[in-house]
Design a protein around this motif. Structure first.
Motif, PDB file in Angstrom:
ATOM      1  N   GLU A  11      13.456  83.568 -23.072  1.00 44.36           N
ATOM      2  CA  GLU A  11      13.878  84.838 -22.464  1.00 44.36           C
ATOM      3  C   GLU A  11      14.410  84.616 -21.041  1.00 44.36           C
ATOM      4  N   LEU A  12      13.748  83.757 -20.274  1.00 45.28           N
ATOM      5  CA  LEU A  12      14.221  83.462 -18.929  1.00 45.28           C
ATOM      6  C   LEU A  12      15.596  82.781 -18.971  1.00 45.28           C
ATOM      7  N   ALA A  13      15.741  81.838 -19.892  1.00 41.08           N
ATOM      8  CA  ALA A  13      17.024  81.132 -19.993  1.00 41.08           C
ATOM      9  C   ALA A  13      18.143  82.103 -20.344  1.00 41.08           C
ATOM     10  N   ARG A  14      17.883  83.028 -21.256  1.00 41.46           N
ATOM     11  CA  ARG A  14      18.921  83.999 -21.605  1.00 41.46           C
ATOM     12  C   ARG A  14      19.238  84.917 -20.424  1.00 41.46           C
ATOM     13  N   ALA A  15      18.181  85.282 -19.679  1.00 39.43           N
ATOM     14  CA  ALA A  15      18.440  86.114 -18.496  1.00 39.43           C
ATOM     15  C   ALA A  15      19.279  85.364 -17.482  1.00 39.43           C
ATOM     16  N   VAL A  16      19.009  84.074 -17.319  1.00 37.37           N
ATOM     17  CA  VAL A  16      19.795  83.260 -16.386  1.00 37.37           C
ATOM     18  C   VAL A  16      21.240  83.166 -16.849  1.00 37.37           C
ATOM     19  N   LEU A  17      21.423  82.966 -18.160  1.00 40.13           N
ATOM     20  CA  LEU A  17      22.779  82.788 -18.674  1.00 40.13           C
ATOM     21  C   LEU A  17      23.589  84.082 -18.657  1.00 40.13           C
ATOM     22  N   ARG A  18      22.893  85.236 -18.534  1.00 43.06           N
ATOM     23  CA  ARG A  18      23.642  86.492 -18.415  1.00 43.06           C
ATOM     24  C   ARG A  18      24.141  86.728 -16.996  1.00 43.06           C
ATOM     25  N   MET A  19      23.665  85.924 -16.044  1.00 42.74           N
ATOM     26  CA  MET A  19      24.125  86.066 -14.661  1.00 42.74           C
ATOM     27  C   MET A  19      25.584  85.597 -14.531  1.00 42.74           C
ATOM     28  N   PRO A  20      26.297  86.160 -13.583  1.00 43.33           N
ATOM     29  CA  PRO A  20      27.709  85.728 -13.407  1.00 43.33           C
ATOM     30  C   PRO A  20      27.824  84.233 -13.198  1.00 43.33           C
ATOM     31  N   GLN A  21      26.879  83.660 -12.524  1.00 43.15           N
ATOM     32  CA  GLN A  21      26.869  82.212 -12.319  1.00 43.15           C
ATOM     33  C   GLN A  21      25.420  81.749 -12.235  1.00 43.15           C
ATOM     34  N   LEU A  22      25.210  80.480 -12.516  1.00 46.23           N
ATOM     35  CA  LEU A  22      23.851  79.957 -12.488  1.00 46.23           C
ATOM     36  C   LEU A  22      23.294  80.029 -11.073  1.00 46.23           C
ATOM     37  N   PRO A  23      22.014  80.321 -10.946  1.00 44.05           N
ATOM     38  CA  PRO A  23      21.429  80.415  -9.599  1.00 44.05           C
ATOM     39  C   PRO A  23      21.490  79.064  -8.886  1.00 44.05           C
ATOM     40  N   THR A  73      18.748  74.593 -28.433  1.00 46.90           N
ATOM     41  CA  THR A  73      18.915  75.118 -29.792  1.00 46.90           C
ATOM     42  C   THR A  73      19.092  76.632 -29.775  1.00 46.90           C
ATOM     43  N   GLU A  74      18.273  77.333 -28.971  1.00 50.69           N
ATOM     44  CA  GLU A  74      18.270  78.797 -28.994  1.00 50.69           C
ATOM     45  C   GLU A  74      19.467  79.400 -28.247  1.00 50.69           C
ATOM     46  N   ALA A  97      24.539  93.641 -33.173  1.00 49.78           N
ATOM     47  CA  ALA A  97      24.337  93.161 -31.801  1.00 49.78           C
ATOM     48  C   ALA A  97      22.906  92.709 -31.577  1.00 49.78           C
ATOM     49  N   ALA A  98      21.919  93.406 -32.183  1.00 48.44           N
ATOM     50  CA  ALA A  98      20.521  93.011 -32.026  1.00 48.44           C
ATOM     51  C   ALA A  98      20.245  91.689 -32.723  1.00 48.44           C
ATOM     52  N   GLU A  99      20.924  91.461 -33.855  1.00 52.18           N
ATOM     53  CA  GLU A  99      20.772  90.173 -34.534  1.00 52.18           C
ATOM     54  C   GLU A  99      21.358  89.052 -33.685  1.00 52.18           C
ATOM     55  N   GLU A 100      22.536  89.291 -33.121  1.00 51.96           N
ATOM     56  CA  GLU A 100      23.146  88.265 -32.273  1.00 51.96           C
ATOM     57  C   GLU A 100      22.291  87.970 -31.049  1.00 51.96           C
ATOM     58  N   ALA A 101      21.566  88.993 -30.575  1.00 56.79           N
ATOM     59  CA  ALA A 101      20.693  88.790 -29.412  1.00 56.79           C
ATOM     60  C   ALA A 101      19.363  88.156 -29.797  1.00 56.79           C
ATOM     61  N   GLY A 102      19.137  87.940 -31.089  1.00 54.28           N
ATOM     62  CA  GLY A 102      17.903  87.289 -31.529  1.00 54.28           C
ATOM     63  C   GLY A 102      16.694  88.195 -31.572  1.00 54.28           C
ATOM     64  N   LEU A 140       4.470  73.593 -23.491  1.00 53.08           N
ATOM     65  CA  LEU A 140       5.414  72.518 -23.801  1.00 53.08           C
ATOM     66  C   LEU A 140       5.911  71.865 -22.508  1.00 53.08           C
ATOM     67  N   GLY A 141       6.182  70.593 -22.593  1.00 49.02           N
ATOM     68  CA  GLY A 141       6.739  69.892 -21.446  1.00 49.02           C
ATOM     69  C   GLY A 141       8.222  70.174 -21.289  1.00 49.02           C
ATOM     70  N   VAL A 142       8.775  69.687 -20.195  1.00 49.52           N
ATOM     71  CA  VAL A 142      10.184  69.938 -19.893  1.00 49.52           C
ATOM     72  C   VAL A 142      11.085  69.335 -20.961  1.00 49.52           C
ATOM     73  N   GLY A 143      10.719  68.152 -21.441  1.00 48.10           N
ATOM     74  CA  GLY A 143      11.559  67.516 -22.450  1.00 48.10           C
ATOM     75  C   GLY A 143      11.633  68.337 -23.730  1.00 48.10           C
ATOM     76  N   ALA A 144      10.494  68.808 -24.204  1.00 44.59           N
ATOM     77  CA  ALA A 144      10.495  69.610 -25.420  1.00 44.59           C
ATOM     78  C   ALA A 144      11.226  70.930 -25.201  1.00 44.59           C
ATOM     79  N   LEU A 145      11.013  71.552 -24.039  1.00 45.47           N
ATOM     80  CA  LEU A 145      11.690  72.819 -23.765  1.00 45.47           C
ATOM     81  C   LEU A 145      13.206  72.638 -23.703  1.00 45.47           C
ATOM     82  N   HIS A 146      13.630  71.494 -23.243  1.00 46.00           N
ATOM     83  CA  HIS A 146      15.069  71.228 -23.210  1.00 46.00           C
ATOM     84  C   HIS A 146      15.675  71.372 -24.613  1.00 46.00           C
ATOM     85  N   HIS A 147      15.021  70.756 -25.616  1.00 46.20           N
ATOM     86  CA  HIS A 147      15.531  70.841 -26.983  1.00 46.20           C
ATOM     87  C   HIS A 147      15.430  72.273 -27.514  1.00 46.20           C
ATOM     88  N   VAL A 148      14.343  72.960 -27.196  1.00 44.37           N
ATOM     89  CA  VAL A 148      14.169  74.337 -27.668  1.00 44.37           C
ATOM     90  C   VAL A 148      15.268  75.233 -27.098  1.00 44.37           C
TER      91      VAL A 148
END
Length: 961
Positions: free
Chosen positions: A278-290, A251-252, A347-352, A240-248
């Protein structure tokens, strides 16, 4: 269609158009690329269009559950099961209906029943779109007659233009959809593979599959072969391109990421939406964005990312999802019995990671379950399997869990696992049963040889039943090494059957069976069964006769061995004939009575082979057709392949080339799909091509066959392809080459002691080639061989062959051929026109040449012209051309129209003007059949073959008049 799947609108549009055109669609790509999203979008589109949707989405944990996916897919059609024929109804009862299975599930019949249900549903759905009456009629027909009836009903609907949306009869109204096909349990996969190859035009197929390199791996369910192969639309999902991934990602995760970070995530994920999530969720679990230029969270693989997410869950949730991942089919009640709180999954449901709907606990993606399992340490895994085993209510689930956690000898656990194996085998899951049998044998304590041998043999048999011949070979070899006495003999016999059924050299089956005989108790019924198999495996007739005699003697008093006893009688009869002994047809009749309505796979072909040998093609065709119908009803494709080959040969001999071509093509398609030995169908295809004048192609087939025969040291292949090579060379005018091939064939036959090589009818052609090269000594030897075969067993082909050969040799020796020609005419009159039409026409060709050489021009022209007409009627183009060429060598002019009778002249005059037979009959007050008979005589007398030629002859006669 806009918005049907984020970033996949064009793909979904394209796939939907293909489905609507009746083309199967395969959506493939790496894990997480978005195949399921496209799949769901297409299902929704089909539903909105009014289609009946049959779908399943198998998971890795369900792949060990027999027919789990098929049950899901066919659930909407469960109400139609009572309409099926009884065998199919009974087979599907164990798949779709709850309750205890009392009879083994016949896996092949399940495939036939699946095809019947789909064909019936397609017909009904298509017809309903136009008229309820047509739907009722078509459905009733299909339900009454099974697969063939369903196909007929679908054909009726197509013929009457019944279809939806006004788009013509080819528009599908039924969608069969499988998401993540590689996780199909093997029995479901085989049943669907069988059904998909036989789909009616009203069925569309959608499949998704994981593939790192799209378009490289074979397509699931065999949809890239056979009738669907040429129409398959393979759609590779790219990143997927960056634009499509942005919407994905928005949403997730509920967060809009900065574009620079979004671009980096897209690059790291390679455009894979699941990895990007998965990468986006890992990034969002960081104290601050890289910060720009800083490393993103380490994510070498999706499974590592899932492990990180699992580690972040509360302990009770980690424990719960581990148990769910290790369960066969995770259900909330079963997990609660194992000590899991229903709230532990929150908790597993909330984590997707998982979704809980009622009693069902499902991972949102199969990769998640696999990643969770991989992250469980071995010691913990064994304890969790034990916990699941101790709390399982279902005995099969308990056995599966025991098989994963018990390592030391445990006779009780072994017995439970073996009992589950029996049930799995009965339910049509031989692969699962094989693993359970092996585990049960491994858990037996020393001193239990009987159970060990029984379970080891059962494991090997299950692998053979599943069609995994390499695994069956390994299992049978291992069992033969581990076991002793009768059990070892059984293992070696199975090894021989595996060798015979697969593409191993012929000697492998014979040697394994001989070793089995050495291990079997003398004079036992086991020894009798081994002797019966050896009689089949041996090519030389005398030792085959001895084995068949031993089998008959040892099995006569064993009712449970009745099918093998019947096979032994058939093999004794057949091999006695091959050895040159008088044909004891009483053995044949005894065997036919003994076998009843179910011929054994071991020798069921023998009666038809015998009837082909004596030119009773109708009897052969009837038996083969009945056997084929039974094999189709059972879904027994290896037998279908063999029977189609024999039917093709029978129709070739009978001169029914169109029917032969259809059987050969069907055999080739089945062979390609099933992996059967293709020697027979290639040989028949070569013969058909040689008859039709495609001599170069036939010669190439023969050369390939002889090369393969040399590689395998297979004397049967050598014989059939030497015969083909000889005939192709003879038809192509390469007489020295033909004589050489036929000489090699004769030497091979003599080497084997085949006094009567039943399928090889080569002596007349060998003599013709030798006469053409001037080798009259060898020609005389060939004639003597043929005369001996005729005295031993007179048949129409030997009658015609002898007469033809004597005319050829008399002419070559300079003798008066009159007596030989009279014998030839009598032989041709003796053999009915529909028995051996090609041989009868070849007799005329030889007679015409002989008449020409002794200057009997009228007889020569009449014989050659008639021969050409008969060859052309058959489609034997090469021989027809040769007959025409021989007639042209006479020069002069054909008979004049004035030699016709009065009626013939009138018919010829009217036909020359272009009138049809019906109009000519009405004009002359005669029947159309009388017109046809007169035209046949007219063509023969005038030496022509068409109405165009007749017009020219009549015009010339009028000009000369």
């Amino acid at each position: 269609m806009s918005g049907a799947a984020v970033g996949r609108d064009l793909v979904v549009d394209h796939a939907w158009r293909s489905l609507a055109e009746g083309r199967p669609v395969l959506v493939e790509g790496p894990a997480g690329i978005g195949k399921t999203a496209v799949h769901r979008s297409l299902l929704a589109t089909a539903g909105r269009a009014g289609w009946l949707v049959l779908a399943c989405a198998p998971t890795e944990s369900e792949s060990a559950l027999p027919f789990a996916a098929l049950a899901d897919l066919l659930a909407p059609l469960a109400g139609r099961v009572p309409e099926l024929p009884a065998p199919q109804r009974a087979a599907l009862a164990g798949v779709l209906l709850a309750g205890e299975v009392t009879q083994p599930v016949d896996e092949r019949t399940v495939g036939v029943a699946t095809a019947s249900l789909l064909a019936t549903a397609a017909t009904s759905t298509t017809a309903t779109a136009a008229t309820g009456t047509a739907a009722t009629t078509a459905t009733g027909t299909a339900a009454t007659t099974g697969v063939a009836g369903a196909a007929t009903a679908a054909g009726l609907a197509a013929a009457t233009g019944v279809a939806g949306d006004g788009a013509g009869p080819s528009v599908p109204r039924l969608l069969v959809a499988v998401d993540d096909a590689p996780w199909l349990d093997p029995p479901s996969e085989r049943a669907l593979r069988f059904a998909v190859r036989r789909l009616t035009p009203g069925v569309a197929v959608l499949v998704t599959a994981r593939a790192e390199r799209a378009g490289v791996d074979p397509a699931p369910l065999g949809i890239d072969h056979g009738a669907t192969g040429g129409r398959l639309d393979r759609i590779a999902l790219g990143p997927l391109g960056v634009g499509a991934l942005h919407h994905v990602l928005r949403t997730e995760t509920g967060t809009a990421l900065p574009r620079p970070l979004l671009v980096r995530i897209a690059e790291e994920a390679g455009g894979n939406p699941l990895l990007a999530i998965e990468l986006a969720r890992a990034v969002l679990r960081m104290p601050q964005l890289p910060a720009p230029g800083a490393d993103l969270p380490a994510a070498p693989s999706l499974r590592r990312l899932v492990a990180d997410r699992v580690a972040a869950l509360p302990p009770d949730t980690r424990h719960a999802i581990r148990l769910a991942a290790l369960s066969g089919v995770p259900a909330l009640a079963a997990l609660v019995r194992a000590g899991v709180s229903p709230t532990a999954f929150d908790a597993a449901e909330e984590a997707g990671l998982v979704a809980v709907a009622g009693e069902a606990v499902a991972f949102t993606h199969p990769v998640y379950a696999a990643a969770v399992r991989d992250d469980v340490p071995p010691g913990v895994r064994r304890r969790l399997h034990r916990l699941l085993a101790d709390t399982a209510y279902d005995p099969d689930e308990r056995a599966r869990q025991l098989a994963r956690c018990v390592s030391a000898p445990d006779p009780r656990a072994a017995a439970e696992i073996a009992a589950a194996a029996v049930r799995q085998r009965a339910r049509g899951a031989p692969e699962t049963a094989a693993g359970l049998y092996d585990t049960a044998a491994r858990l037996l304590p020393p001193g239990t040889p009987e159970e060990f041998a029984r379970w080891r043999l059962a494991a090997a048999e299950c692998r053979f039943d599943s069609g995994d011949y390499p695994a069956a070979k390994v299992a049978a070899d291992l069992a033969a090494e581990e076991l002793t006495g009768p059990a070892r003999a059984e293992a070696l016999l199975l090894r021989a059957v595996v060798a015979w059924s697969s593409d191993e050299p012929p000697e492998a089956a014979r040697l394994a069976a001989e070793r089995a005989l050495e291990a079997a108790p003398a004079s036992s019924t086991l020894a009798g069964r081994i002797h019966a198999h050896l009689s089949l495996f041996r090519d030389a007739p005398e030792p085959a006769c001895r084995d068949a005699q031993a089998a008959v003697a040892l099995l006569a008093a064993s009712p449970q061995d009745r099918p093998v006893h019947a096979a032994a009688l058939l093999l004794l009869f057949f091999n006695e004939v091959r050895a040159g002994l008088p044909a004891r047809t009483d053995l044949l009749e005894r065997a036919l009575v003994l076998e009843g309505e179910d011929p054994s796979w071991l020798a069921g072909i023998v009666p038809a082979a015998w009837w082909k040998a004596v030119d009773e093609h109708g009897r052969a065709r009837d038996r083969l057709s009945r056997m084929l119908a039974r094999a189709v009803a059972r879904g027994d494709e290896p037998s279908q392949h063999e029977l189609l080959c024999h039917l093709g040969e029978s129709e070739l001999l009978a001169g029914r080339y169109s029917a032969a071509a259809a059987h050969i093509a069907a055999a080739r398609e089945l062979g390609e799909q099933y992996g059967s030995d293709s020697a027979g169908e290639h040989w028949l295809d070569g013969l058909l091509r040689a008859y039709r004048g495609q001599v170069a192609h036939a010669s190439r087939i023969a050369e390939d066959g002889l090369r393969r025969a040399a590689e395998l040291d297979d004397r049967w292949r050598r014989r059939i392809f030497a015969q083909l090579a000889g005939f192709a060379a003879l038809t192509g005018g390469r007489l020295p080459e033909a004589a050489r091939y036929y000489g090699e064939l004769a030497a091979t036959v003599d080497e084997l002691g085949l006094a009567e090589p039943i399928a090889q009818r080569f002596e007349p052609d060998w003599l013709e080639a030798c006469v053409g090269t001037g080798d009259l000594v060898t020609a005389a030897e060939a004639l003597d061989r043929l005369a001996v075969r005729h005295r031993r067993l007179p048949r129409p082909w030997t009658t015609l062959g002898l007469a033809r050969s004597r005319v050829l040799l008399a002419g070559a020796l300079g003798r008066d051929p009159s007596d030989a020609l009279a014998e030839l005419a009598a032989a041709r009159a003796e053999v009915p026109a529909d028995v051996l039409p090609l041989d009868r026409a070849r007799c005329l060709l030889v007679a015409g040449v002989a008449y020409r050489r002794v200057r009997r021009r009228r007889e020569a022209r009449e014989a050659l012209t008639t021969a050409a007409l008969e060859f052309e009627a058959l489609g034997a183009a090469a021989l027809a051309g040769r007959a025409r060429a021989e007639a042209d060598r006479m020069g002069g002019r054909p008979a004049a129209p004035r030699q016709l009778t009065g009626t013939e002249r009138e018919v010829a005059r009217l036909a020359a003007t272009g009138l049809t037979n019906r109009v000519i009959a009405d004009t002359l007050f005669i029947s159309p059949k009388t017109v046809e008979a007169n035209l046949a005589r007219i063509y023969r007398k005038l030496g022509i073959a068409s109405r165009a030629e007749l017009g020219a002859v009549m015009a010339r006669a009028d000009g000369e008049g």
